[in-house]
Scaffold this motif. Structure first.
Motif, PDB file in Angstrom:
ATOM      1  N   GLU A 154       0.803  -1.223   0.000  1.00 43.69           N
ATOM      2  CA  GLU A 154       0.000   0.000   0.000  1.00 43.69           C
ATOM      3  C   GLU A 154       0.833   1.270   0.000  1.00 43.69           C
ATOM      4  OE1 GLU A 154      -3.485   0.301   0.048  1.00 43.69           O
ATOM      5  OE2 GLU A 154      -3.422  -1.836  -0.437  1.00 43.69           O
ATOM      6  N   VAL A 155       1.942   1.245   0.742  1.00 38.94           N
ATOM      7  CA  VAL A 155       2.778   2.450   0.879  1.00 38.94           C
ATOM      8  C   VAL A 155       4.230   2.053   0.622  1.00 38.94           C
ATOM      9  CG1 VAL A 155       3.042   4.531   2.295  1.00 38.94           C
ATOM     10  CG2 VAL A 155       1.252   2.896   2.870  1.00 38.94           C
ATOM     11  N   PRO A 156       4.562   1.755  -0.636  1.00 40.33           N
ATOM     12  CA  PRO A 156       5.888   1.212  -0.951  1.00 40.33           C
ATOM     13  C   PRO A 156       7.028   2.113  -0.496  1.00 40.33           C
ATOM     14  CG  PRO A 156       4.709   1.875  -2.945  1.00 40.33           C
ATOM     15  CD  PRO A 156       3.715   1.893  -1.830  1.00 40.33           C
ATOM     16  N   ILE A 157       6.710   3.373  -0.282  1.00 43.99           N
ATOM     17  CA  ILE A 157       7.739   4.317   0.133  1.00 43.99           C
ATOM     18  C   ILE A 157       8.296   3.977   1.522  1.00 43.99           C
ATOM     19  CG2 ILE A 157       6.035   5.872   1.146  1.00 43.99           C
ATOM     20  CD1 ILE A 157       7.663   8.164   0.331  1.00 43.99           C
ATOM     21  N   ILE A 158       7.479   3.334   2.388  1.00 45.17           N
ATOM     22  CA  ILE A 158       7.913   3.131   3.779  1.00 45.17           C
ATOM     23  C   ILE A 158       9.148   2.237   3.892  1.00 45.17           C
ATOM     24  CG2 ILE A 158       7.236   2.140   6.026  1.00 45.17           C
ATOM     25  CD1 ILE A 158       4.651   3.701   5.821  1.00 45.17           C
ATOM     26  N   PRO A 159       9.163   1.051   3.265  1.00 40.99           N
ATOM     27  CA  PRO A 159      10.398   0.261   3.340  1.00 40.99           C
ATOM     28  C   PRO A 159      11.608   1.014   2.778  1.00 40.99           C
ATOM     29  CG  PRO A 159       8.626  -1.025   2.321  1.00 40.99           C
ATOM     30  CD  PRO A 159       8.068   0.339   2.593  1.00 40.99           C
ATOM     31  N   GLN A 160      11.391   1.828   1.718  1.00 40.18           N
ATOM     32  CA  GLN A 160      12.506   2.599   1.125  1.00 40.18           C
ATOM     33  C   GLN A 160      13.022   3.648   2.100  1.00 40.18           C
ATOM     34  OE1 GLN A 160      11.066   4.598  -2.409  1.00 40.18           O
ATOM     35  NE2 GLN A 160      10.020   2.776  -3.124  1.00 40.18           N
ATOM     36  N   TRP A 161      12.122   4.180   2.926  1.00 38.87           N
ATOM     37  CA  TRP A 161      12.472   5.317   3.774  1.00 38.87           C
ATOM     38  C   TRP A 161      13.367   4.906   4.936  1.00 38.87           C
ATOM     39  CZ3 TRP A 161       9.258   9.322   1.669  1.00 38.87           C
ATOM     40  CH2 TRP A 161       9.645  10.600   2.033  1.00 38.87           C
ATOM     41  N   LYS A 162      13.433   3.614   5.202  1.00 43.29           N
ATOM     42  CA  LYS A 162      14.241   3.136   6.326  1.00 43.29           C
ATOM     43  C   LYS A 162      15.679   3.653   6.199  1.00 43.29           C
ATOM     44  CE  LYS A 162      15.388  -1.144   8.762  1.00 43.29           C
ATOM     45  NZ  LYS A 162      15.267  -2.598   8.759  1.00 43.29           N
ATOM     46  N   ASP A 163      16.212   3.633   4.973  1.00 43.65           N
ATOM     47  CA  ASP A 163      17.577   4.119   4.746  1.00 43.65           C
ATOM     48  C   ASP A 163      17.708   5.606   5.028  1.00 43.65           C
ATOM     49  OD1 ASP A 163      18.291   1.602   3.976  1.00 43.65           O
ATOM     50  OD2 ASP A 163      18.018   1.989   1.828  1.00 43.65           O
ATOM     51  N   VAL A 164      16.642   6.355   4.664  1.00 41.40           N
ATOM     52  CA  VAL A 164      16.683   7.804   4.882  1.00 41.40           C
ATOM     53  C   VAL A 164      16.851   8.094   6.365  1.00 41.40           C
ATOM     54  CG1 VAL A 164      15.399   9.982   4.700  1.00 41.40           C
ATOM     55  CG2 VAL A 164      15.241   8.303   2.860  1.00 41.40           C
ATOM     56  N   PHE A 165      16.002   7.465   7.204  1.00 45.94           N
ATOM     57  CA  PHE A 165      16.079   7.876   8.603  1.00 45.94           C
ATOM     58  C   PHE A 165      17.176   7.176   9.385  1.00 45.94           C
ATOM     59  CE2 PHE A 165      12.948   4.515   9.588  1.00 45.94           C
ATOM     60  CZ  PHE A 165      13.486   4.036  10.763  1.00 45.94           C
ATOM     61  N   LEU A 166      17.724   6.071   8.860  1.00 41.71           N
ATOM     62  CA  LEU A 166      18.836   5.449   9.578  1.00 41.71           C
ATOM     63  C   LEU A 166      20.087   6.334   9.522  1.00 41.71           C
ATOM     64  CD1 LEU A 166      18.378   1.641   8.876  1.00 41.71           C
ATOM     65  CD2 LEU A 166      18.043   2.858  11.031  1.00 41.71           C
ATOM     66  N   GLN A 167      20.147   7.238   8.511  1.00 38.38           N
ATOM     67  CA  GLN A 167      21.278   8.179   8.476  1.00 38.38           C
ATOM     68  C   GLN A 167      20.816   9.600   8.788  1.00 38.38           C
ATOM     69  OE1 GLN A 167      22.953   8.277   4.525  1.00 38.38           O
ATOM     70  NE2 GLN A 167      20.963   8.430   3.538  1.00 38.38           N
ATOM     71  N   ALA A 168      19.678   9.698   9.481  1.00 37.50           N
ATOM     72  CA  ALA A 168      19.143  11.026   9.787  1.00 37.50           C
ATOM     73  C   ALA A 168      19.984  11.713  10.854  1.00 37.50           C
ATOM     74  CB  ALA A 168      17.699  10.903  10.256  1.00 37.50           C
ATOM     75  N   VAL A 169      19.956  13.044  10.835  1.00 41.05           N
ATOM     76  CA  VAL A 169      20.744  13.828  11.783  1.00 41.05           C
ATOM     77  C   VAL A 169      19.809  14.432  12.840  1.00 41.05           C
ATOM     78  CG1 VAL A 169      20.681  15.825  10.204  1.00 41.05           C
ATOM     79  CG2 VAL A 169      22.367  15.766  12.008  1.00 41.05           C
ATOM     80  N   PRO A 170      20.127  14.234  14.127  1.00 34.06           N
ATOM     81  CA  PRO A 170      19.263  14.822  15.161  1.00 34.06           C
ATOM     82  C   PRO A 170      19.535  16.314  15.316  1.00 34.06           C
ATOM     83  CG  PRO A 170      21.088  13.654  16.194  1.00 34.06           C
ATOM     84  CD  PRO A 170      21.234  13.456  14.706  1.00 34.06           C
ATOM     85  N   ARG A 171      18.511  17.066  15.690  1.00 35.16           N
ATOM     86  CA  ARG A 171      18.731  18.459  16.072  1.00 35.16           C
ATOM     87  C   ARG A 171      19.463  18.450  17.420  1.00 35.16           C
ATOM     88  NH1 ARG A 171      12.547  19.779  15.012  1.00 35.16           N
ATOM     89  NH2 ARG A 171      12.533  17.505  14.814  1.00 35.16           N
ATOM     90  N   PRO A 172      20.186  19.531  17.730  1.00 40.28           N
ATOM     91  CA  PRO A 172      21.019  19.489  18.946  1.00 40.28           C
ATOM     92  C   PRO A 172      20.230  19.667  20.247  1.00 40.28           C
ATOM     93  CG  PRO A 172      21.297  21.572  17.817  1.00 40.28           C
ATOM     94  CD  PRO A 172      20.416  20.739  16.930  1.00 40.28           C
ATOM     95  N   SER A 173      19.138  18.912  20.402  1.00 40.08           N
ATOM     96  CA  SER A 173      18.336  19.060  21.623  1.00 40.08           C
ATOM     97  C   SER A 173      18.972  18.326  22.804  1.00 40.08           C
ATOM     98  CB  SER A 173      16.913  18.553  21.395  1.00 40.08           C
ATOM     99  OG  SER A 173      16.914  17.248  20.859  1.00 40.08           O
ATOM    100  N   ALA A 174      19.660  17.205  22.535  1.00 39.92           N
ATOM    101  CA  ALA A 174      20.289  16.467  23.648  1.00 39.92           C
ATOM    102  C   ALA A 174      21.427  17.276  24.290  1.00 39.92           C
ATOM    103  CB  ALA A 174      20.764  15.102  23.175  1.00 39.92           C
ATOM    104  N   PRO A 175      22.410  17.781  23.495  1.00 36.81           N
ATOM    105  CA  PRO A 175      23.499  18.527  24.138  1.00 36.81           C
ATOM    106  C   PRO A 175      23.052  19.842  24.779  1.00 36.81           C
ATOM    107  CG  PRO A 175      23.773  18.549  21.739  1.00 36.81           C
ATOM    108  CD  PRO A 175      22.688  17.558  22.060  1.00 36.81           C
ATOM    109  N   THR A 176      22.043  20.518  24.212  1.00 33.79           N
ATOM    110  CA  THR A 176      21.683  21.846  24.726  1.00 33.79           C
ATOM    111  C   THR A 176      20.588  21.795  25.788  1.00 33.79           C
ATOM    112  OG1 THR A 176      20.101  22.191  22.922  1.00 33.79           O
ATOM    113  CG2 THR A 176      22.349  22.978  22.560  1.00 33.79           C
ATOM    114  N   LYS A 177      20.034  20.597  26.026  1.00 33.12           N
ATOM    115  CA  LYS A 177      19.072  20.358  27.102  1.00 33.12           C
ATOM    116  C   LYS A 177      17.939  21.382  27.105  1.00 33.12           C
ATOM    117  CE  LYS A 177      22.653  18.164  29.943  1.00 33.12           C
ATOM    118  NZ  LYS A 177      23.947  18.733  29.529  1.00 33.12           N
TER     119      LYS A 177
END
Length: 420
Positions: free
Chosen positions: A354-377
């Motif tokens: 139904e949503v073939p994009i979802i399995p493809q997207w796994k690669d996109v978010f596995l290399q996603a970059v977090p915003r600096p919310s953890a270091p800046t608390k």
């Protein structure tokens, strides 16, 4: 087989047995796209199984505005809101106001991506339960690229040229409303996401690094913003500096853009019967720039947190657990195209069909970059605000990229003081 699976799902819901008193559980959530209709669909099995009702309290689409409202309500100890749908970056800032879910949800969390569960953990406290993850991609018009003999760009420089070429060619044929590229340029959290992607994909770091160092004032970051500053009024409308997600999608879905940067929700909507671009577009990872070879997609995603001021703790916990479950995540994936945080759903046959994009997207978010919310608390919101303001000024022609990033570094250094 399918029938047996359905029975399993119903039995799992049976564990949330009908209670003597039917409660109304309220959930505050931002609404984008067709979120209201989808919510009713997703909670229906839970309502049926428990006898409770779930009510959506709609918030503005802008995450910046949502966060402001949540803070006010939580500071006032508002008992009218049981659950809050929270952005991935808010856990450290709101942790004290929410119930620790590590005990009740411990077992369920083993089926989710560990890094996503970790993003919602502050100290030993599980602040919120992940319900979907999110990472943006580049949407492109397959028909227009083919017509003009262009390939899908892999760098921002190439995107700039291709967008201009196709836009010029189409306008010469009388297609006056067509723009090359739409994105989110308003002065809000969404611009932090877009600009983090430009900077990181140019090799310019993550604004504030995981160890707390302020890295934004560097030559690669300057180069990224110098390129992007050329877009408004050329390949992007001047008005892009006021766009959020829905404005960009509006231009795209009426067929008036060659490229768009947006989140996965726009895929399902763009493939709808009322869409002018249905069947005419593809998606790919965002480009790289400045000779750098890794692209960057900001890690987004949404979670459910239980307010410690809620007077319906049991029913609210039951709904939170259901929304984070494989059953609800599958419904959400099929109806909204949202990316599950439950690992097994990336192998699910119904979702793949139904949503073939979802399995493809796994690669996109596995290399996603977090915003600096953890270091800046607790300071993240202010850090982001200063960053998007510096970027917005640069793109509006108010100061150069070099000047604005130098000022930003001074501001962030003041904010950090002796440590975040």
């Amino acid at each position: 087989m399918h029938h047996a699976r359905h029975i399993c799902a119903v039995l799992a819901l049976g564990a949330m047995a009908q209670t003597a008193t039917a409660d109304e559980v309220t959930l505050a959530s931002g609404i984008t796209g067709n979120a209201v209709e989808n919510f009713k669909l997703i909670v229906a099995p839970w309502e049926k199984a428990t006898g409770h009702t779930a009510t959506l309290v709609p918030m503005p689409s802008s995450t910046t505005d949502q966060f402001g409202q949540y803070r006010l309500w939580l500071a006032a100890g508002n008992a009218d809101i049981d659950l809050y749908q929270t952005d991935v970056i808010w856990a450290p800032q709101l942790a004290d106001q929410f119930v620790d879910l590590s005990e009740p949800a411990g077992e369920l969390m083993k089926s989710h991506f560990p890094s996503i569960v970790e993003s919602q953990t502050v100290g030993d406290k599980l602040v919120a339960l992940p319900i979907y993850t999110d990472a943006p991609a580049l949407y492109y018009r397959t028909d227009l690229l083919e017509k003009h003999g262009a390939s899908v760009p892999t760098t921002w420089e190439e995107l700039t040229k291709t967008a201009q070429m196709v836009q010029d060619a189409e306008r010469a044929e009388g297609n006056d409303d067509l723009w090359g590229f739409v994105w989110q340029g308003n002065a809000y959290e969404g611009l932090t996401c877009n600009a983090l992607e430009w900077v990181k994909s140019f090799g310019g770091g993550q604004i504030v690094e995981p160890n707390g160092d302020i890295s934004i004032n560097n030559a690669n970051a300057v180069k990224a913003l110098e390129l992007v500053s050329q877009w408004p009024g050329t390949i992007s409308p001047d008005g892009v500096l006021a766009y959020q997600e829905e404005e960009a999608r509006g231009v795209w879905q009426t067929g008036n853009a060659v490229f768009m940067r947006n989140w996965p929700y726009a895929y399902r909507l763009g493939s709808g019967d009322d869409s002018a671009v249905k069947g005419k577009f593809g998606v790919t990872t965002l480009p790289t720039g400045g000779g750098h070879d890794t692209s960057a997609a900001t890690l987004g995603g949404w979670n459910i947190a239980l307010s410690k001021y809620s007077e319906n703790q049991d029913a609210a916990l039951s709904l939170a657990m259901y929304l984070a479950s494989p059953e609800a995540q599958k419904l959400r994936a099929l109806n909204s195209g949202n990316l599950p945080t439950v690992v097994s759903l990336y192998e699910d046959a119904d979702i793949a069909r139904e949503v073939p994009i979802i399995p493809q997207w796994k690669d996109v978010f596995l290399q996603a970059v977090p915003r600096p919310s953890a270091p800046t608390k607790g300071a993240y919101n202010e850090v982001s605000n200063k960053f998007w303001s510096a970027v917005h000024n640069t793109l509006s022609g108010d100061g150069t990229a070099a000047e604005n990033l130098e000022l930003l570094e001074l501001d962030l250094t003041d904010l950090k003081g002796s440590g975040w």
